[in-house]
Design a protein around this motif. Structure first.
Motif, PDB file in Angstrom:
ATOM      1  N   ASP A 171       0.831  -1.213   0.000  1.00  0.00           N
ATOM      2  CA  ASP A 171       0.000   0.000   0.000  1.00  0.00           C
ATOM      3  C   ASP A 171       0.863   1.260   0.000  1.00  0.00           C
ATOM      4  OD1 ASP A 171      -2.279  -1.538   0.030  1.00  0.00           O
ATOM      5  OD2 ASP A 171      -2.596  -1.365   2.199  1.00  0.00           O
ATOM      6  N   ALA A 172       1.939   1.245   0.801  1.00  0.00           N
ATOM      7  CA  ALA A 172       2.769   2.443   0.984  1.00  0.00           C
ATOM      8  C   ALA A 172       3.572   2.785  -0.268  1.00  0.00           C
ATOM      9  CB  ALA A 172       3.716   2.245   2.167  1.00  0.00           C
ATOM     10  N   THR A 173       3.845   1.790  -1.112  1.00  0.00           N
ATOM     11  CA  THR A 173       4.706   2.020  -2.282  1.00  0.00           C
ATOM     12  C   THR A 173       4.003   1.713  -3.594  1.00  0.00           C
ATOM     13  OG1 THR A 173       5.629  -0.235  -2.235  1.00  0.00           O
ATOM     14  CG2 THR A 173       6.746   1.453  -0.899  1.00  0.00           C
ATOM     15  N   ALA A 174       2.696   1.567  -3.549  1.00  0.00           N
ATOM     16  CA  ALA A 174       1.908   1.227  -4.740  1.00  0.00           C
ATOM     17  C   ALA A 174       2.433  -0.040  -5.414  1.00  0.00           C
ATOM     18  CB  ALA A 174       1.892   2.393  -5.720  1.00  0.00           C
ATOM     19  N   GLY A 175       2.895  -0.966  -4.581  1.00  0.00           N
ATOM     20  CA  GLY A 175       3.342  -2.254  -5.088  1.00  0.00           C
ATOM     21  C   GLY A 175       4.698  -2.245  -5.764  1.00  0.00           C
ATOM     22  N   THR A 176       5.452  -1.157  -5.618  1.00  0.00           N
ATOM     23  CA  THR A 176       6.734  -1.053  -6.339  1.00  0.00           C
ATOM     24  C   THR A 176       7.923  -1.571  -5.528  1.00  0.00           C
ATOM     25  OG1 THR A 176       7.101   1.203  -5.523  1.00  0.00           O
ATOM     26  CG2 THR A 176       5.919   0.958  -7.621  1.00  0.00           C
ATOM     27  N   ALA A 177       7.772  -1.793  -4.227  1.00  0.00           N
ATOM     28  CA  ALA A 177       8.886  -2.241  -3.397  1.00  0.00           C
ATOM     29  C   ALA A 177       8.981  -3.762  -3.381  1.00  0.00           C
ATOM     30  CB  ALA A 177       8.727  -1.719  -1.970  1.00  0.00           C
ATOM     31  N   VAL A 178      10.190  -4.256  -3.210  1.00  0.00           N
ATOM     32  CA  VAL A 178      10.446  -5.694  -3.123  1.00  0.00           C
ATOM     33  C   VAL A 178      10.944  -6.007  -1.712  1.00  0.00           C
ATOM     34  CG1 VAL A 178      11.835  -7.618  -3.987  1.00  0.00           C
ATOM     35  CG2 VAL A 178      10.997  -5.856  -5.568  1.00  0.00           C
ATOM     36  N   LEU A 179      10.327  -7.000  -1.080  1.00  0.00           N
ATOM     37  CA  LEU A 179      10.720  -7.414   0.269  1.00  0.00           C
ATOM     38  C   LEU A 179      11.465  -8.738   0.185  1.00  0.00           C
ATOM     39  CD1 LEU A 179      10.550  -7.141   3.402  1.00  0.00           C
ATOM     40  CD2 LEU A 179       8.409  -8.434   3.273  1.00  0.00           C
ATOM     41  N   GLU A 180      12.671  -8.769   0.736  1.00  0.00           N
ATOM     42  CA  GLU A 180      13.477  -9.991   0.778  1.00  0.00           C
ATOM     43  C   GLU A 180      13.766 -10.333   2.235  1.00  0.00           C
ATOM     44  OE1 GLU A 180      17.837 -11.702  -0.710  1.00  0.00           O
ATOM     45  OE2 GLU A 180      17.120  -9.752  -1.398  1.00  0.00           O
ATOM     46  N   LEU A 181      13.327 -11.510   2.665  1.00  0.00           N
ATOM     47  CA  LEU A 181      13.525 -11.922   4.051  1.00  0.00           C
ATOM     48  C   LEU A 181      14.899 -12.546   4.238  1.00  0.00           C
ATOM     49  CD1 LEU A 181      10.049 -13.521   4.870  1.00  0.00           C
ATOM     50  CD2 LEU A 181      10.850 -11.212   5.412  1.00  0.00           C
ATOM     51  N   GLY A 182      15.507 -12.272   5.404  1.00  0.00           N
ATOM     52  CA  GLY A 182      16.808 -12.815   5.725  1.00  0.00           C
ATOM     53  C   GLY A 182      16.751 -13.712   6.958  1.00  0.00           C
ATOM     54  N   ASP A 183      17.848 -13.743   7.704  1.00  0.00           N
ATOM     55  CA  ASP A 183      17.951 -14.605   8.879  1.00  0.00           C
ATOM     56  C   ASP A 183      17.185 -14.036  10.055  1.00  0.00           C
ATOM     57  OD1 ASP A 183      19.608 -16.307   7.470  1.00  0.00           O
ATOM     58  OD2 ASP A 183      21.433 -15.252   8.107  1.00  0.00           O
ATOM     59  N   GLU A 184      17.065 -14.875  11.094  1.00  0.00           N
ATOM     60  CA  GLU A 184      16.511 -14.409  12.363  1.00  0.00           C
ATOM     61  C   GLU A 184      17.650 -13.933  13.262  1.00  0.00           C
ATOM     62  OE1 GLU A 184      12.461 -16.938  13.083  1.00  0.00           O
ATOM     63  OE2 GLU A 184      14.326 -17.863  13.702  1.00  0.00           O
ATOM     64  N   ALA A 185      17.348 -12.949  14.078  1.00  0.00           N
ATOM     65  CA  ALA A 185      18.346 -12.415  15.006  1.00  0.00           C
ATOM     66  C   ALA A 185      17.598 -11.830  16.197  1.00  0.00           C
ATOM     67  CB  ALA A 185      19.196 -11.334  14.345  1.00  0.00           C
ATOM     68  N   TYR A 186      18.358 -11.479  17.233  1.00  0.00           N
ATOM     69  CA  TYR A 186      17.764 -10.862  18.414  1.00  0.00           C
ATOM     70  C   TYR A 186      18.195  -9.406  18.507  1.00  0.00           C
ATOM     71  CZ  TYR A 186      16.172 -15.345  20.218  1.00  0.00           C
ATOM     72  OH  TYR A 186      15.519 -16.539  20.385  1.00  0.00           O
ATOM     73  N   GLY A 187      17.267  -8.560  18.911  1.00  0.00           N
ATOM     74  CA  GLY A 187      17.574  -7.142  19.084  1.00  0.00           C
ATOM     75  C   GLY A 187      16.836  -6.614  20.293  1.00  0.00           C
ATOM     76  N   ASP A 188      17.117  -5.362  20.648  1.00  0.00           N
ATOM     77  CA  ASP A 188      16.472  -4.757  21.811  1.00  0.00           C
ATOM     78  C   ASP A 188      14.972  -4.698  21.606  1.00  0.00           C
ATOM     79  OD1 ASP A 188      18.838  -4.333  23.181  1.00  0.00           O
ATOM     80  OD2 ASP A 188      19.179  -2.396  22.223  1.00  0.00           O
ATOM     81  N   ALA A 189      14.249  -5.129  22.632  1.00  0.00           N
ATOM     82  CA  ALA A 189      12.786  -5.144  22.530  1.00  0.00           C
ATOM     83  C   ALA A 189      12.238  -3.740  22.636  1.00  0.00           C
ATOM     84  CB  ALA A 189      12.210  -6.027  23.611  1.00  0.00           C
TER      85      ALA A 189
END
Length: 208
Positions: free
Chosen positions: A190-208
Protein backbone atom coordinates in the motif's frame (compact mmCIF):
# COMPACT_ATOMS: atom_id res chain seq x y z
CA UNK A 1 14.10 -20.19 19.35
CA UNK A 2 12.33 -18.31 22.15
CA UNK A 3 10.57 -15.06 21.25
CA UNK A 4 12.74 -13.12 23.67
CA UNK A 5 15.22 -13.42 26.50
CA UNK A 6 16.79 -11.19 29.15
CA UNK A 7 20.44 -10.29 29.49
CA UNK A 8 22.36 -7.91 31.73
CA UNK A 9 22.13 -4.28 30.73
CA UNK A 10 25.88 -3.76 31.16
CA UNK A 11 28.94 -5.10 32.89
CA UNK A 12 29.00 -4.28 36.59
CA UNK A 13 29.69 -5.51 40.09
CA UNK A 14 28.07 -5.68 43.52
CA UNK A 15 29.64 -6.43 46.89
CA UNK A 16 28.16 -7.67 50.13
CA UNK A 17 29.60 -8.83 53.46
CA UNK A 18 28.33 -11.91 55.28
CA UNK A 19 29.86 -12.94 58.62
CA UNK A 20 33.04 -11.01 57.84
CA UNK A 21 33.49 -12.68 54.43
CA UNK A 22 33.42 -10.33 51.42
CA UNK A 23 31.45 -11.54 48.41
CA UNK A 24 32.03 -9.54 45.24
CA UNK A 25 29.89 -10.51 42.22
CA UNK A 26 31.02 -9.34 38.78
CA UNK A 27 28.58 -9.67 35.87
CA UNK A 28 29.10 -9.20 32.15
CA UNK A 29 27.13 -9.79 28.94
CA UNK A 30 28.91 -12.43 26.82
CA UNK A 31 28.00 -13.32 23.25
CA UNK A 32 29.94 -16.62 23.22
CA UNK A 33 31.30 -19.21 25.63
CA UNK A 34 34.81 -18.02 24.75
CA UNK A 35 33.91 -14.49 25.89
CA UNK A 36 32.53 -15.94 29.13
CA UNK A 37 35.73 -17.89 29.80
CA UNK A 38 37.83 -14.80 29.07
CA UNK A 39 35.73 -12.77 31.51
CA UNK A 40 36.18 -15.39 34.23
CA UNK A 41 39.94 -15.43 33.64
CA UNK A 42 40.08 -11.63 33.76
CA UNK A 43 38.25 -11.45 37.10
CA UNK A 44 40.44 -14.19 38.57
CA UNK A 45 43.53 -12.27 37.49
CA UNK A 46 42.20 -9.16 39.25
CA UNK A 47 41.78 -11.07 42.54
CA UNK A 48 44.75 -13.42 42.84
CA UNK A 49 44.69 -13.35 46.66
CA UNK A 50 40.97 -14.17 47.00
CA UNK A 51 39.92 -17.34 48.80
CA UNK A 52 37.70 -18.38 45.87
CA UNK A 53 36.66 -17.14 42.44
CA UNK A 54 33.52 -19.14 41.64
CA UNK A 55 31.67 -18.69 38.37
CA UNK A 56 28.58 -19.53 36.39
CA UNK A 57 27.54 -18.62 32.88
CA UNK A 58 24.61 -19.17 30.54
CA UNK A 59 25.04 -18.82 26.78
CA UNK A 60 22.30 -19.14 24.16
CA UNK A 61 18.78 -17.76 24.01
CA UNK A 62 17.62 -21.26 24.91
CA UNK A 63 20.31 -21.60 27.64
CA UNK A 64 22.01 -24.33 25.59
CA UNK A 65 25.38 -23.77 27.30
CA UNK A 66 25.48 -23.79 31.12
CA UNK A 67 28.69 -24.03 33.15
CA UNK A 68 29.50 -23.50 36.83
CA UNK A 69 32.49 -23.93 39.15
CA UNK A 70 32.78 -24.06 42.95
CA UNK A 71 36.52 -23.22 42.78
CA UNK A 72 37.35 -25.10 45.98
CA UNK A 73 34.18 -24.43 47.94
CA UNK A 74 32.28 -27.58 49.04
CA UNK A 75 30.64 -29.24 46.02
CA UNK A 76 27.36 -27.65 44.96
CA UNK A 77 27.53 -24.71 47.37
CA UNK A 78 28.77 -21.95 45.04
CA UNK A 79 28.68 -22.40 41.27
CA UNK A 80 25.40 -24.32 41.23
CA UNK A 81 23.37 -21.77 43.25
CA UNK A 82 24.90 -19.01 41.11
CA UNK A 83 23.80 -20.81 37.95
CA UNK A 84 20.35 -21.50 39.41
CA UNK A 85 19.91 -17.80 40.17
CA UNK A 86 20.79 -16.84 36.58
CA UNK A 87 18.32 -19.41 35.25
CA UNK A 88 15.60 -18.46 37.74
CA UNK A 89 15.92 -14.83 36.67
CA UNK A 90 15.85 -15.98 33.02
CA UNK A 91 19.02 -14.14 31.99
CA UNK A 92 21.03 -15.40 29.04
CA UNK A 93 24.36 -14.58 27.40
CA UNK A 94 25.74 -13.66 30.81
CA UNK A 95 28.69 -14.63 33.00
CA UNK A 96 28.91 -14.19 36.78
CA UNK A 97 32.01 -14.48 38.94
CA UNK A 98 31.73 -14.32 42.72
CA UNK A 99 35.00 -13.53 44.42
CA UNK A 100 35.13 -14.45 48.11
CA UNK A 101 37.58 -13.12 50.64
CA UNK A 102 37.22 -15.39 53.67
CA UNK A 103 36.61 -13.54 56.92
CA UNK A 104 37.31 -16.31 59.42
CA UNK A 105 33.74 -17.46 60.09
CA UNK A 106 32.51 -20.65 58.42
CA UNK A 107 29.06 -20.32 56.87
CA UNK A 108 28.17 -24.00 56.45
CA UNK A 109 26.71 -25.47 53.27
CA UNK A 110 23.34 -23.75 53.60
CA UNK A 111 24.97 -20.42 54.34
CA UNK A 112 27.26 -20.69 51.34
CA UNK A 113 24.38 -21.57 49.01
CA UNK A 114 22.40 -18.55 50.22
CA UNK A 115 25.44 -16.28 50.02
CA UNK A 116 26.56 -17.20 46.50
CA UNK A 117 23.08 -17.32 45.01
CA UNK A 118 22.01 -14.22 46.88
CA UNK A 119 24.88 -11.99 45.80
CA UNK A 120 24.22 -12.90 42.14
CA UNK A 121 20.57 -11.88 42.57
CA UNK A 122 21.61 -8.61 44.23
CA UNK A 123 24.10 -7.92 41.44
CA UNK A 124 21.41 -8.50 38.80
CA UNK A 125 19.20 -5.99 40.61
CA UNK A 126 22.05 -3.47 40.80
CA UNK A 127 23.20 -3.81 37.18
CA UNK A 128 19.74 -4.25 35.64
CA UNK A 129 18.52 -6.36 32.75
CA UNK A 130 17.18 -5.68 29.29
CA UNK A 131 14.98 -7.71 26.99
CA UNK A 132 16.19 -8.96 23.62
CA UNK A 133 13.43 -9.89 21.17
CA UNK A 134 13.54 -12.21 18.16
CA UNK A 135 13.36 -10.42 14.82
CA UNK A 136 13.39 -11.36 11.17
CA UNK A 137 16.02 -9.40 9.25
CA UNK A 138 14.78 -8.20 5.87
CA UNK A 139 15.65 -5.86 3.02
CA UNK A 140 13.20 -3.58 1.21
CA UNK A 141 14.33 -2.43 -2.23
CA UNK A 142 12.56 0.57 -3.70
CA UNK A 143 13.11 3.33 -6.27
CA UNK A 144 14.86 6.55 -5.28
CA UNK A 145 11.70 8.63 -5.72
CA UNK A 146 9.89 6.70 -2.97
CA UNK A 147 12.81 5.88 -0.67
CA UNK A 148 12.82 8.98 1.52
CA UNK A 149 9.12 8.89 2.30
CA UNK A 150 9.23 5.13 2.87
CA UNK A 151 12.09 5.45 5.35
CA UNK A 152 10.19 8.15 7.24
CA UNK A 153 7.01 6.03 7.23
CA UNK A 154 8.93 2.99 8.53
CA UNK A 155 10.36 4.97 11.42
CA UNK A 156 7.05 6.70 12.12
CA UNK A 157 5.31 3.34 12.48
CA UNK A 158 7.93 2.11 14.97
CA UNK A 159 9.76 -0.27 12.66
CA UNK A 160 13.51 -0.71 13.06
CA UNK A 161 15.61 0.59 10.14
CA UNK A 162 19.09 -0.89 10.48
CA UNK A 163 20.67 0.72 7.46
CA UNK A 164 20.11 2.36 4.07
CA UNK A 165 22.17 1.59 0.94
CA UNK A 166 22.02 3.60 -2.26
CA UNK A 167 22.69 2.10 -5.70
CA UNK A 168 20.48 1.90 -8.80
CA UNK A 169 17.68 1.44 -6.28
CA UNK A 170 17.62 2.06 -2.53
CA UNK A 171 17.89 -0.89 -0.13
CA UNK A 172 16.57 -0.41 3.39
CA UNK A 173 17.66 -3.03 5.92
CA UNK A 174 14.96 -3.57 8.53
CA UNK A 175 14.07 -5.88 11.42
CA UNK A 176 10.54 -7.22 11.90
CA UNK A 177 8.91 -9.36 14.55
CA UNK A 178 8.19 -12.71 12.88
CA UNK A 179 4.48 -12.36 13.57
CA UNK A 180 4.44 -9.01 11.71
CA UNK A 181 5.89 -10.21 8.40
CA UNK A 182 2.64 -10.84 6.52
CA UNK A 183 0.99 -7.69 7.87
CA UNK A 184 4.07 -5.76 6.81
CA UNK A 185 3.87 -7.14 3.26
CA UNK A 186 0.40 -5.64 2.90
CA UNK A 187 1.43 -2.33 4.44
CA UNK A 188 4.49 -2.10 2.17
CA UNK A 189 2.43 -2.77 -0.95
CA UNK A 190 0.00 0.00 0.00
CA UNK A 191 2.77 2.44 0.98
CA UNK A 192 4.71 2.02 -2.28
CA UNK A 193 1.91 1.23 -4.74
CA UNK A 194 3.34 -2.25 -5.09
CA UNK A 195 6.73 -1.05 -6.34
CA UNK A 196 8.89 -2.24 -3.40
CA UNK A 197 10.45 -5.69 -3.12
CA UNK A 198 10.72 -7.41 0.27
CA UNK A 199 13.48 -9.99 0.78
CA UNK A 200 13.53 -11.92 4.05
CA UNK A 201 16.81 -12.81 5.73
CA UNK A 202 17.95 -14.60 8.88
CA UNK A 203 16.51 -14.41 12.36
CA UNK A 204 18.35 -12.41 15.01
CA UNK A 205 17.76 -10.86 18.41
CA UNK A 206 17.57 -7.14 19.08
CA UNK A 207 16.47 -4.76 21.81
CA UNK A 208 12.79 -5.14 22.53
Amino acid sequence: MPEQYLTVARAGAHETEINRSRFLCALAPCATEEEAREFVARVRAEHPSASHNCFAYVIGADASVQKASDDGEPGGTAGTPMLQMLLRREVRYVAAVVTRYYGGVKLGAGGLIRAYGGVVGEALDAVGTRARRRFRLATVTVGHQRAGKLENDLRATGRTVRGVRYAEAVALDIALPDADVETFRGWLADATAGTAVLELGDEAYGDA
